[in-house]
Design a protein around this motif. Structure first.
Motif, short mmCIF file in Angstrom:
data_model
loop_
_atom_site.label_atom_id
_atom_site.label_comp_id
_atom_site.label_asym_id
_atom_site.label_seq_id
_atom_site.Cartn_x
_atom_site.Cartn_y
_atom_site.Cartn_z
N UNK A 37 0.81 -1.23 0.00
CA UNK A 37 0.00 0.00 0.00
C UNK A 37 0.84 1.28 0.00
N UNK A 38 2.17 1.13 0.01
CA UNK A 38 3.08 2.28 0.09
C UNK A 38 2.76 3.15 1.30
N UNK A 39 2.78 2.51 2.47
CA UNK A 39 2.54 3.25 3.71
C UNK A 39 3.60 2.88 4.73
N UNK A 40 3.71 3.70 5.77
CA UNK A 40 4.78 3.51 6.76
C UNK A 40 4.48 2.34 7.68
N UNK A 41 5.50 1.55 7.97
CA UNK A 41 5.39 0.52 9.00
C UNK A 41 5.25 1.21 10.35
#
Length: 348
Positions: free
Chosen positions: A54-58
């Protein structure tokens, strides 16, 4: 009677990280391990600060990496092994739309340090990637198999390891101490992964467990020096060998590899790897996953010297040192646990 500060049950990533806290603080301990849990063994070992689907931060990626990497580097020095490999991770784009989503994500403040804004063109004839790749920065791989094997050897040499099943019915809980057979301890930490389902003290925690299957392939023509994330991960591990993973099965709770899992991985792999390869290994394990995707850390609601360290999910190499430090400070310094990881969040 042998006296120790801590008994630890399990010897995966969570346990090893907690042992490092104990060693750093000169605490005495013993570890029980019967090799029944496989999740750490089948872990790909990537530390990657971005959710690439999703191209989001861990969650808390920056804090996790700041704590984890020095822990692994210290283990390397103390045990004279190599486990931390800096590794370029490339996310294969399936379309122009995905390229655009990547560049949108790279503008976000929390993701900017980790997403390169340079489009990487494919130059490998054995890979089909007409839309190129995005590069993840500050990533790498912990060789979990070498880590666990070497760490168990280290524990054994120092009389810290009991290679036997922990028998819950032998634990006697007293005020201020615990007795297990001929051993007295101040605290016990259960870090047994999916095995906690059999634990009468913590079987109430909502650990779901997700089976993952992983292949090792030999592909002399592939010649990758970086990891690729597409519909599956392909991770170089040396000598023309690559780890391919992973599947996600919420129903099957066995450690047995399946033909169905193998077929799924091969089918996805062949959508972008065009050279010949041979499958030389196939393993499976149950990841300790939680519905809210946060670890399970904390104290038993009635027995104050019983603790749990679990629920690391798919990112164990990053999360383990972070939560181990939090638990140690909670026990020894009475520092409050974050509500996001505290098991109290499920106690009503």
């Amino acid at each position: 009677m042998k006296q120790v500060d801590y008994i630890i049950v399990g010897c995966g990533l969570a346990s090893i990280a907690f042992c490092e806290q104990l060693r750093a603080n000169n605490k005495s301990f013993v570890v029980f391990d019967d090799e029944s849990q496989q999740s750490s063994i089948v872990a790909a070992g990537l530390y990657n600060p971005v959710i690439l689907k999703r191209f989001s931060e861990v969650w808390r990626a920056k804090e996790q990496l700041e704590i984890a990497l020095p822990v692994y580097n210290k283990i390397e020095a103390d045990l004279n092994i190599k486990i931390d490999y800096k590794l370029q991770i490339l996310r294969r784009f399936a379309s122009v739309e995905e390229q655009n989503l990547w560049f949108d994500a790279s503008d976000k403040p929390k993701l900017e340090p980790y997403l390169s804004t340079e489009l990487v063109k494919n130059s490998n004839n054995a890979i089909d990637a007409p839309y190129g790749f995005g590069e993840v920065l500050h990533a790498g791989r912990i060789d979990t198999e070498t880590l666990i094997d070497a760490y168990k050897g280290f524990l054994k040499e120092n009389n810290h390891l009991l290679e036997t099943r922990f028998k819950y019915d032998k634990l006697q809980i007293k005020s201020g101490s615990l007795q297990y057979e001929d051993m007295i301890a101040k605290h016990i930490v259960f870090a047994e992964g999916f095995g906690v389902k059999q634990n009468p003290y913590f079987n109430f925690i909502p650990l779901n467990g997700t089976k993952g299957e992983v292949l090792t392939i030999k592909a002399p023509e592939l010649k990758l020096e970086y990891a690729i994330k597409s519909s599956v991960f392909v991770i170089p591990v040396g000598n023309d060998l690559y780890t391919v993973g992973s599947t996600y099965n919420r129903d099957d709770k066995s450690n047995t590899p399946t033909q169905e899992g193998k077929n799924e991985l091969l089918s996805k792999l062949r959508t972008f790897v065009t050279c010949d390869f041979d499958v030389i290994n196939h393993v499976a394990g149950i990841r300790p996953t939680v519905k809210d995707r946060r670890p399970l850390v904390g104290k038993h609601p009635e027995h104050k010297n019983l603790y749990v360290l679990n629920g690391l999910g798919t990112r164990g190499v990053m999360i383990a040192p972070y939560v181990a430090e939090k638990l140690y400070r909670f026990i020894e310094n009475n520092e409050a646990l974050d509500s996001e990881i505290n098991i109290n969040r499920f106690l009503g």
